[in-house]
Design a protein around this motif. Structure first.
Motif, mmCIF file in Angstrom:
data_model
loop_
_atom_site.group_PDB
_atom_site.id
_atom_site.type_symbol
_atom_site.label_atom_id
_atom_site.label_comp_id
_atom_site.label_asym_id
_atom_site.label_seq_id
_atom_site.Cartn_x
_atom_site.Cartn_y
_atom_site.Cartn_z
ATOM 1 N N SER A 255 -22.286 10.136 -4.022
ATOM 2 C CA SER A 255 -21.906 9.961 -5.479
ATOM 3 C C SER A 255 -21.031 11.129 -6.217
ATOM 4 C CB SER A 255 -23.262 9.401 -6.139
ATOM 5 O OG SER A 255 -24.152 10.537 -6.189
ATOM 6 N N ALA A 256 -20.532 10.800 -7.023
ATOM 7 C CA ALA A 256 -19.737 11.634 -7.834
ATOM 8 C C ALA A 256 -20.594 13.015 -8.020
ATOM 9 C CB ALA A 256 -18.890 11.165 -8.879
ATOM 10 N N LEU A 262 -24.681 6.417 -1.434
ATOM 11 C CA LEU A 262 -24.326 5.067 -1.646
ATOM 12 C C LEU A 262 -23.786 4.227 -0.431
ATOM 13 C CD1 LEU A 262 -22.320 5.533 -5.110
ATOM 14 C CD2 LEU A 262 -24.962 5.197 -4.900
ATOM 15 N N TYR A 273 -25.239 -3.089 -2.649
ATOM 16 C CA TYR A 273 -25.489 -1.638 -2.541
ATOM 17 C C TYR A 273 -26.994 -1.340 -2.382
ATOM 18 C CZ TYR A 273 -20.812 0.145 -3.727
ATOM 19 O OH TYR A 273 -19.751 0.675 -3.708
ATOM 20 N N ASP A 298 -18.972 -2.727 -7.256
ATOM 21 C CA ASP A 298 -19.149 -1.220 -6.744
ATOM 22 C C ASP A 298 -20.140 -0.613 -7.737
ATOM 23 O OD1 ASP A 298 -17.255 -1.456 -4.697
ATOM 24 O OD2 ASP A 298 -15.755 -1.298 -6.117
ATOM 25 N N GLU A 300 -21.889 3.265 -9.278
ATOM 26 C CA GLU A 300 -21.852 4.641 -9.451
ATOM 27 C C GLU A 300 -22.652 5.107 -10.402
ATOM 28 O OE1 GLU A 300 -20.600 8.351 -8.225
ATOM 29 O OE2 GLU A 300 -19.241 6.711 -7.897
ATOM 30 N N TYR A 310 -26.367 3.082 -13.808
ATOM 31 C CA TYR A 310 -25.503 2.940 -12.995
ATOM 32 C C TYR A 310 -24.419 2.412 -13.642
ATOM 33 C CZ TYR A 310 -28.414 3.905 -8.597
ATOM 34 O OH TYR A 310 -29.126 4.545 -7.923
ATOM 35 N N THR A 356 -14.996 6.371 -11.047
ATOM 36 C CA THR A 356 -15.563 7.273 -10.760
ATOM 37 C C THR A 356 -15.731 8.016 -12.062
ATOM 38 O OG1 THR A 356 -15.674 9.330 -9.267
ATOM 39 C CG2 THR A 356 -13.520 8.976 -10.405
#
Length: 731
Positions: A255-256, A262, A273, A298, A300, A310, A356
């Motif tokens: 993850s960022a 992930l 996920y 998706d 994040e 998330y 992101t």
């Protein structure tokens, strides 16, 4: 024999043995005479491919001066000694550079400063091509790694948070199976750790003691995420996750914010996920939205007001996808009871591709009016009535592509890439706080390139059902609409992949010979949103092929193009397209270049043991279990539908070690074409015996591959000489 007599000798294609092989499905029997070519270890096959290469060389020998000219133009226009704009990660600026005469890139870094002045600390150091960089440390030199090897490709790079170790993987066969190695950046020595047969994707854990990587199964499907603990035997590497569904693809990313692993499992229609807390990997995986819900998404992680959340980019009641904010605790509840807060609402005119985050902003990738662009949204107030509206950089061209190149979590800027058909690649820094853009680099095009000498425009071609197909048309500015110009039309049209505006130095060699270059954004791609993709897949796949033919007809009737001087080009799934249109409308094309063409798709997908075949079911349908899908595919797959007509000249270009489209597909197709055609145009098979899906490795080798393809097309349409008024040609 005299030189004149030698010139009169007509090359003869090598005969292909015929061994009947019966394939029966759903009551239909197909006799395949060339399936024997699938035996990669057969000496007869190797000899046959070598003879095919000699035949292709003989047939195209007269194109050698043109190939050399195009290669020379690419080389002369390219700044061979060049480097990327440094990107900051923690205490270092990372960049890659190339040197004249060397095939491969060199990965480097220099130390960064922390002065407390954000503007200064995040402004990349000035590095000048060809000038030594003070304090430079070479991490990897691809030229040294490739020395003495038939093929070289990097599969991934990862540096530990403290900058002391580098993990990288390399492929020396072209089959996309890599060997993972670890380098001590302090000593320059390799650690004893070595992991064979890994796939793309690798990353250090934040503490630098473990490396995560992916593994493929026997059919080349990525199905495992494993972790290697430094200093331990490879045999002890743990399987973090294994996916047993043969139709699902598995990958991962960190993850960022560097807190979670992930793991994404999915196909083109739905996904799942599973996440791992990297601070407590022993706690195991947590599932977010299970695949049974049939949602494509998706995820994040992001922390809002101290609460874990998330951000989901998803298609739940949103065909073009939207963005929702969901508290992490919600996923323990049934989906119907979960609270999802809209961050970016669904829009029929905007396709949301993903996102992101940085510490302060959400960075979105969206597609609007066929164009991919970047938008930013502050985290402050996210999901509340005070939430701001997304903003995006302002560019002044009609047809362009803007992508996120880099977004470090703690950075006050994001790095953007920008290109168009006329503008060479640019790198911008975008200041998140105030939206200002700073141009960091525009790729130099040598030889006096003048964008004003060219025109790029959007045209719309009507399909037979009334749908308008967007075309991107690039040409020399001085060409007249007099119906005499040659053209090359290119397309892909599968997997929701978009053929976005991009600059190409190689393409200038076609344009400067008076060729109008057209990209047809046909259905099956993603240029016009998710519905555009859905209208060109499974039982609507034929739209992809008829769209291309209709686009060709439009060009021939446009007044710009000579209908007898059109060449078509496409690769991989676009190579299947080439095979299909060759059968549908062979009279419309002077030549067809099919690059690693997926022309025997039905045979491949009918065998789930073949590489990646099961993963294709979501794109084409499953002909094994569904008789209607089998019938429909049988009606369009190129190999089964070769018919006694006069085919144009065709070049099928492939690689022996390609694992995505096996060499056997174009090999069989060419043999069947030669057996069946009623015409006299040459049909050639060119096999790169040391290459993968992208052909040979090394930039000079790739340039020669492009020059070969372009020379084949340009020669066919009679456009071998540079236009007299071309001011941008290399002298």
């Amino acid at each position: 024999m005299t030189a004149d007599a030698t010139a009169l000798v007509v090359p003869v294609p090598p005969p292909a043995s015929k061994v009947p092989h019966v394939r029966t499905h759903h009551g239909d029997t197909f006799v395949d005479s060339y399936e024997w070519m699938r035996d990669k270890e057969s000496p007869e096959l190797i000899d046959y491919l070598q003879r095919e290469n000699r035949y292709a060389e003989a047939v195209t020998r007269h194109q050698e001066p043109l190939r050399e000219a195009i290669f020379g133009e690419i080389k002369e226009r390219t700044q061979e000694t060049d480097l990327s704009v440094p990107a900051r990660k923690k205490g270092w600026w990372y960049y890659s550079r190339t040197e004249e005469g060397k095939q491969y890139g060199i990965q480097c870094r220099v130390a960064a400063e922390d002065t407390g002045d954000l503007g200064r600390d995040w402004t990349p150091p000035e590095v000048v091509p060809g000038r030594p960089v003070e304090g430079e440390q070479i991490l990897l030199d691809g030229n040294e790694l490739a020395e003495g090897k038939p093929f070289f490709s990097l599969g991934g790079l990862s540096v530990t948070e403290d900058g002391t170790l580098l993990a990288y993987s390399e492929d020396n066969a072209g089959d996309e199976r890599f060997t993972l190695r670890i380098k001590d950046l302090g000593t320059g020595e390799l650690l004893p750790d070595e992991v064979p047969n890994v796939f793309y994707g690798l990353s250090f854990a934040p503490d630098g003691t473990r490396v995560y990587y992916t593994v493929v199964d026997d059919s080349w499907r990525p199905y495992q995420v494993r972790v290697h603990t430094l200093g331990t035997p490879v045999e002890e590497d743990a399987v973090v996750y294994q996916e047993d569904d043969v139709a699902m693809w598995t990958g991962f990313e960190v993850s960022a914010d560097r807190t979670q692993l992930l793991i994404s499992i999915g196909c083109s229609e739905y996904s799942e996920y599973r996440v791992l807390d990297l601070a407590d990997p022993g706690a195991g995986l947590t599932t977010l939205v299970p695949r049974d819900e049939r949602i494509l998404y998706d995820a994040e992680p992001v922390t809002i007001a101290g609460v874990p959340h998330y951000l989901l980019t998803h298609d739940r009641d949103a065909k073009n996808s939207m963005v929702s904010l969901v508290a992490a605790s919600e996923f323990a509840r049934p989906l119907a009871d979960q609270e999802w807060t809209t961050v970016l609402a669904h829009d029929d005119a905007v396709r949301v591709n993903g996102l992101t985050v940085t510490r302060t902003h959400v960075v979105l990738s969206v597609r609007k009016d066929t164009i991919e662009r970047v938008q930013v949204l502050p985290l402050a107030g996210l999901g509340t009535p005070d939430q701001g509206q997304p903003t995006e950089p302002d560019f002044d061209e009609e047809l362009f592509t803007s992508n996120l190149a880099n977004a470090e979590f703690d950075s006050p800027i994001i790095r953007l890439s920008y290109a168009s058909y006329l503008t060479p690649p640019r790198v911008y820094d975008y200041v998140l706080e105030d939206g200002t853009l700073a141009l960091r680099k525009e790729t130099e095009v040598r030889g006096g390139y003048d964008p004003a000498s060219y025109v790029a425009e959007r045209q719309w071609a009507p399909a037979a059902d009334g749908t308008l197909i967007p075309l991107s048309v690039v040409r020399r500015a001085e060409l007249s609409q007099d119906g005499t110009n040659p053209a090359v039309i290119y397309a892909y049209g599968s997997y929701e992949a978009s053929m976005d505006p991009a600059f190409s130095i190689a393409r200038l060699s076609l344009l400067d010979r008076g060729i109008i270059y057209v990209t047809a954004h046909i259905r099956g791609g993603g240029e016009m949103g998710r519905s555009w993709y859905d209208q060109g897949k499974k039982l609507a796949k034929k739209n992809t092929f008829t769209d291309f033919v209709d686009a060709t007809t439009y060009l021939a009737d446009s007044g710009w193009v000579d209908a007898g001087r059109i060449a078509a080009m496409g690769g991989s799934a676009g190579g299947l397209l080439m095979g299909a249109v060759a059968n549908l409308a062979p009279e419309k094309y002077r030549a067809i270049v099919a690059q690693v063409p997926f022309v025997d798709a039905l045979t491949t997908i009918l065998d789930p043991e073949l590489p990646l075949s099961a993963l294709e079911w979501e794109e084409w349908g499953n002909p094994i279990t569904d008789a209607e899908v089998y019938r429909y595919m049988k009606e369009y797959t190129p190999y089964e539908n070769v018919r006694p007509v006069a085919y144009p000249r065709i070049a099928a270009v492939t690689s022996f070690n390609d694992t995505r489209v096996l060499y056997v597909e174009p090999a069989k197709w060419v043999a069947q074409l030669r057996e069946t055609t009623t015409g006299s145009e040459p049909i050639v098979l060119k096999t790169e015996l040391d290459g993968g899906h992208g052909g040979a490795s090394g930039r000079y080798s790739r340039w020669r591959d492009v020059a070969w393809d372009y020379a084949f097309a340009a020669d066919a349409v009679g456009a071998t000489a540079v236009l007299a008024r071309s001011t941008s040609s290399v002298v």
